[in-house]
Design a protein around this motif. Structure first.
Motif, PDB file in Angstrom:
ATOM      1  N   ASP A 113      33.924  16.849  22.513  1.00 34.49           N
ATOM      2  CA  ASP A 113      32.594  17.214  22.040  1.00 34.49           C
ATOM      3  C   ASP A 113      32.249  16.546  20.703  1.00 34.49           C
ATOM      4  OD1 ASP A 113      32.121  18.732  24.254  1.00 34.49           O
ATOM      5  OD2 ASP A 113      32.408  20.675  23.271  1.00 34.49           O
ATOM      6  N   VAL A 114      33.255  16.355  19.828  1.00 29.25           N
ATOM      7  CA  VAL A 114      32.979  15.755  18.523  1.00 29.25           C
ATOM      8  C   VAL A 114      32.632  14.271  18.644  1.00 29.25           C
ATOM      9  CG1 VAL A 114      34.420  17.373  17.254  1.00 29.25           C
ATOM     10  CG2 VAL A 114      35.432  15.277  18.158  1.00 29.25           C
ATOM     11  N   GLN A 115      32.849  13.697  19.833  1.00 27.29           N
ATOM     12  CA  GLN A 115      32.525  12.286  20.036  1.00 27.29           C
ATOM     13  C   GLN A 115      31.112  12.075  20.548  1.00 27.29           C
ATOM     14  OE1 GLN A 115      36.054  11.479  22.613  1.00 27.29           O
ATOM     15  NE2 GLN A 115      36.525   9.888  21.112  1.00 27.29           N
ATOM     16  N   SER A 116      30.362  13.139  20.746  1.00 23.62           N
ATOM     17  CA  SER A 116      28.986  13.019  21.247  1.00 23.62           C
ATOM     18  C   SER A 116      28.091  14.007  20.516  1.00 23.62           C
ATOM     19  CB  SER A 116      28.925  13.274  22.755  1.00 23.62           C
ATOM     20  OG  SER A 116      29.343  14.599  23.055  1.00 23.62           O
ATOM     21  N   THR A 117      26.810  13.708  20.510  1.00 21.88           N
ATOM     22  CA  THR A 117      25.840  14.586  19.863  1.00 21.88           C
ATOM     23  C   THR A 117      25.460  15.733  20.803  1.00 21.88           C
ATOM     24  OG1 THR A 117      23.929  13.341  20.675  1.00 21.88           O
ATOM     25  CG2 THR A 117      24.904  12.635  18.580  1.00 21.88           C
ATOM     26  N   ALA A 118      24.830  16.740  20.226  1.00 22.14           N
ATOM     27  CA  ALA A 118      24.355  17.866  21.038  1.00 22.14           C
ATOM     28  C   ALA A 118      23.318  17.388  22.051  1.00 22.14           C
ATOM     29  CB  ALA A 118      23.775  18.955  20.135  1.00 22.14           C
ATOM     30  N   ALA A 119      22.501  16.398  21.662  1.00 26.49           N
ATOM     31  CA  ALA A 119      21.481  15.873  22.572  1.00 26.49           C
ATOM     32  C   ALA A 119      22.128  15.209  23.782  1.00 26.49           C
ATOM     33  CB  ALA A 119      20.586  14.881  21.834  1.00 26.49           C
ATOM     34  N   ARG A 121      25.129  15.874  25.075  1.00 24.83           N
ATOM     35  CA  ARG A 121      25.745  16.903  25.916  1.00 24.83           C
ATOM     36  C   ARG A 121      24.694  17.704  26.682  1.00 24.83           C
ATOM     37  NH1 ARG A 121      28.664  17.355  21.095  1.00 24.83           N
ATOM     38  NH2 ARG A 121      27.621  19.313  20.516  1.00 24.83           N
ATOM     39  N   ALA A 122      23.547  17.937  26.059  1.00 24.23           N
ATOM     40  CA  ALA A 122      22.467  18.646  26.750  1.00 24.23           C
ATOM     41  C   ALA A 122      21.935  17.821  27.914  1.00 24.23           C
ATOM     42  CB  ALA A 122      21.347  18.972  25.770  1.00 24.23           C
ATOM     43  N   LYS A 123      21.818  16.508  27.713  1.00 23.37           N
ATOM     44  CA  LYS A 123      21.352  15.625  28.790  1.00 23.37           C
ATOM     45  C   LYS A 123      22.350  15.624  29.953  1.00 23.37           C
ATOM     46  CE  LYS A 123      19.155  11.983  30.669  1.00 23.37           C
ATOM     47  NZ  LYS A 123      20.099  11.537  31.718  1.00 23.37           N
ATOM     48  N   ARG A 124      23.621  15.571  29.660  1.00 21.60           N
ATOM     49  CA  ARG A 124      24.628  15.585  30.715  1.00 21.60           C
ATOM     50  C   ARG A 124      24.595  16.920  31.480  1.00 21.60           C
ATOM     51  NH1 ARG A 124      25.312  12.243  33.212  1.00 21.60           N
ATOM     52  NH2 ARG A 124      27.347  12.904  33.974  1.00 21.60           N
ATOM     53  N   ALA A 125      24.373  18.008  30.758  1.00 21.97           N
ATOM     54  CA  ALA A 125      24.297  19.316  31.422  1.00 21.97           C
ATOM     55  C   ALA A 125      23.111  19.375  32.375  1.00 21.97           C
ATOM     56  CB  ALA A 125      24.205  20.426  30.375  1.00 21.97           C
ATOM     57  N   ALA A 202      29.603  13.545  10.050  1.00 24.05           N
ATOM     58  CA  ALA A 202      30.809  13.863   9.292  1.00 24.05           C
ATOM     59  C   ALA A 202      32.057  13.728  10.158  1.00 24.05           C
ATOM     60  CB  ALA A 202      30.709  15.282   8.736  1.00 24.05           C
ATOM     61  N   ASP A 203      31.886  13.792  11.486  1.00 25.48           N
ATOM     62  CA  ASP A 203      33.021  13.663  12.410  1.00 25.48           C
ATOM     63  C   ASP A 203      33.224  12.240  12.888  1.00 25.48           C
ATOM     64  OD1 ASP A 203      33.668  16.459  12.461  1.00 25.48           O
ATOM     65  OD2 ASP A 203      31.886  16.781  13.691  1.00 25.48           O
ATOM     66  N   GLY A 204      32.435  11.303  12.360  1.00 20.90           N
ATOM     67  CA  GLY A 204      32.525   9.920  12.800  1.00 20.90           C
ATOM     68  C   GLY A 204      31.297   9.526  13.605  1.00 20.90           C
ATOM     69  N   TRP A 205      31.391   8.441  14.334  1.00 18.12           N
ATOM     70  CA  TRP A 205      30.275   7.965  15.149  1.00 18.12           C
ATOM     71  C   TRP A 205      30.246   8.716  16.465  1.00 18.12           C
ATOM     72  CZ3 TRP A 205      26.505   4.604  13.633  1.00 18.12           C
ATOM     73  CH2 TRP A 205      26.709   3.969  12.400  1.00 18.12           C
ATOM     74  N   GLN A 206      29.086   9.297  16.776  1.00 15.72           N
ATOM     75  CA  GLN A 206      28.938  10.115  17.975  1.00 15.72           C
ATOM     76  C   GLN A 206      27.972   9.458  18.954  1.00 15.72           C
ATOM     77  OE1 GLN A 206      27.633  13.853  16.142  1.00 15.72           O
ATOM     78  NE2 GLN A 206      29.642  14.726  16.553  1.00 15.72           N
ATOM     79  N   LEU A 207      28.341   9.509  20.230  1.00 18.62           N
ATOM     80  CA  LEU A 207      27.496   8.979  21.295  1.00 18.62           C
ATOM     81  C   LEU A 207      26.249   9.842  21.443  1.00 18.62           C
ATOM     82  CD1 LEU A 207      27.150   6.968  23.659  1.00 18.62           C
ATOM     83  CD2 LEU A 207      28.445   8.605  25.068  1.00 18.62           C
ATOM     84  N   ASP A 208      25.080   9.194  21.418  1.00 18.02           N
ATOM     85  CA  ASP A 208      23.824   9.942  21.501  1.00 18.02           C
ATOM     86  C   ASP A 208      23.114   9.731  22.838  1.00 18.02           C
ATOM     87  OD1 ASP A 208      21.931  11.675  20.118  1.00 18.02           O
ATOM     88  OD2 ASP A 208      20.567   9.962  20.155  1.00 18.02           O
ATOM     89  N   SER A 209      23.301   8.572  23.464  1.00 13.53           N
ATOM     90  CA  SER A 209      22.666   8.331  24.764  1.00 13.53           C
ATOM     91  C   SER A 209      23.277   7.107  25.425  1.00 13.53           C
ATOM     92  CB  SER A 209      21.149   8.121  24.604  1.00 13.53           C
ATOM     93  OG  SER A 209      20.884   6.914  23.910  1.00 13.53           O
ATOM     94  N   ILE A 210      23.150   7.083  26.751  1.00  9.08           N
ATOM     95  CA  ILE A 210      23.485   5.890  27.549  1.00  9.08           C
ATOM     96  C   ILE A 210      22.372   5.730  28.573  1.00  9.08           C
ATOM     97  CG2 ILE A 210      25.074   4.811  29.182  1.00  9.08           C
ATOM     98  CD1 ILE A 210      27.363   6.254  27.911  1.00  9.08           C
TER      99      ILE A 210
END
Length: 225
Positions: A113-119, A121-125, A202-210
Motif C-alpha cells: 500500500d505504501v507504494q501507491s497512492t490512495a487514488a 488503490r481506489a481506482k483498482r477497487a 514521505a514514504d517515497g515515490w508512490q504509483l498514482d496511475s497507469i
C-alpha cells in the motif's frame, strides 16, 4: 555709555548611563560591543537630546548578530530523484497484480500500500468488479485464463518536482483453457504502450496511475479504462 553686559545661558551637561539590564542584553552580541558592556557613559548637550536616540540606534544595530540575507517563505524540502530501477519494479509489480485479476484463480496482490497512492488503490477497487464480470462472461463461453508472463520495458522517465511520468511498454503472454480442449500450450499475447504517473511522499515515490498511451483497438480483460 558703557558696554551692555552679555548674559550667556549656562551650559548644562547631562550624563546618561545605559541601564545595566540593557548593557547585559547588548553584551550578548559579542566582542564588538565591549565598550557598551563596560558601561560607557553617553554625554551630550541638553538641546541635542534627539541625537542620543540616533546614536543609540546605531549602537544597537551594530550590536545585533548578523541575521543573514532576508528570505521570503521556506523552500520546499528537496525531493530525491527516483531511480529507473525503483520505478520499474513498482510498475512491474502493479501490472502483474492487475493481470492476475483476469485469471480464473487470481493470486494475492504483491504491491504494498505504501507504494501507491490512495487514488490508485481506489481506482483498482472500482476495476475489480468490472474484471470479475468480464471473466464470468468469458467463462460462460467455455474459456478462462490459467497463467501469464509479463515483461516491462521502460522507455523514458520525466521528473517534474514531486511528480514523475514513466513511459513503458508491456508485453504479456497468457495461456487459456477451454471446457472443450482443456489447457492450451499456445499462448496469446499483446504489446501495449502505457504511462505510469508517480507522486513523491514521505514514504517515497508512490504509483498514482497507469493508463494506456494509445486508445482504441480493444484492451486486455484486466485493463479497465
Amino acid at each position: 555709555m558703557g558696554a551692555r553686559p552679555v548674559f550667556r545661558q549656562p551650559v548644562v551637561w547631562t550624563f546618561y548611563t545605559l541601564h545595566p539590564a540593557l548593557v547585559d542584553w547588548l553584551g550578548t552580541s559579542g566582542a564588538g560591543c565591549e565598550d557598551i558592556r563596560a558601561g560607557v557613559t553617553t554625554m551630550t548637550y541638553r538641546r541635542s537630546l534627539a541625537a542620543i536616540g540616533v546614536l543609540l540606534g546605531f549602537a544597537l544595530s551594530g550590536c545585533q548578530p548578523d541575521a543573514g540575507p532576508l528570505t521570503v517563505g521556506s523552500p520546499a524540502a528537496a525531493v530525491p530523484s527516483p531511480s529507473s530501477s525503483e520505478l520499474s519494479a513498482i510498475i512491474r509489480t502493479a501490472v502483474e497484480d492487475r493481470n492476475g485479476t483476469a485469471l480464473d484463480v487470481p493470486p494475492a496482490p504483491h504491491l504494498d500500500d505504501v507504494q501507491s497512492t490512495a487514488a490508485y488503490r481506489a481506482k483498482r477497487a472500482r476495476d475489480l468488479p468490472v474484471v470479475a464480470r468480464s471473466k464470468a462472461r468469458f467463462k460462460s463461453m467455455g474459456f478462462w485464463y490459467t497463467d501469464f508472463s509479463t515483461t516491462i520495458t521502460v522507455g523514458s522517465i520525466e521528473v517534474n518536482g514531486s511528480e514523475a511520468s514513466v513511459h513503458f511498454k508491456e508485453l504479456t503472454e497468457e495461456h487459456q483453457a477451454s471446457a472443450a480442449n482443456g489447457p492450451s500450450n499456445v499462448p496469446s499475447s499483446y504489446s501495449l504502450p502505457q504511462t505510469a504517473t508517480f507522486r513523491a511522499s514521505a514514504d517515497g515515490w508512490q504509483l498514482d496511475s497507469i493508463t494506456p498511451s494509445e486508445r482504441g483497438g480493444g484492451s486486455p480483460m484486466s485493463i479497465v479504462e
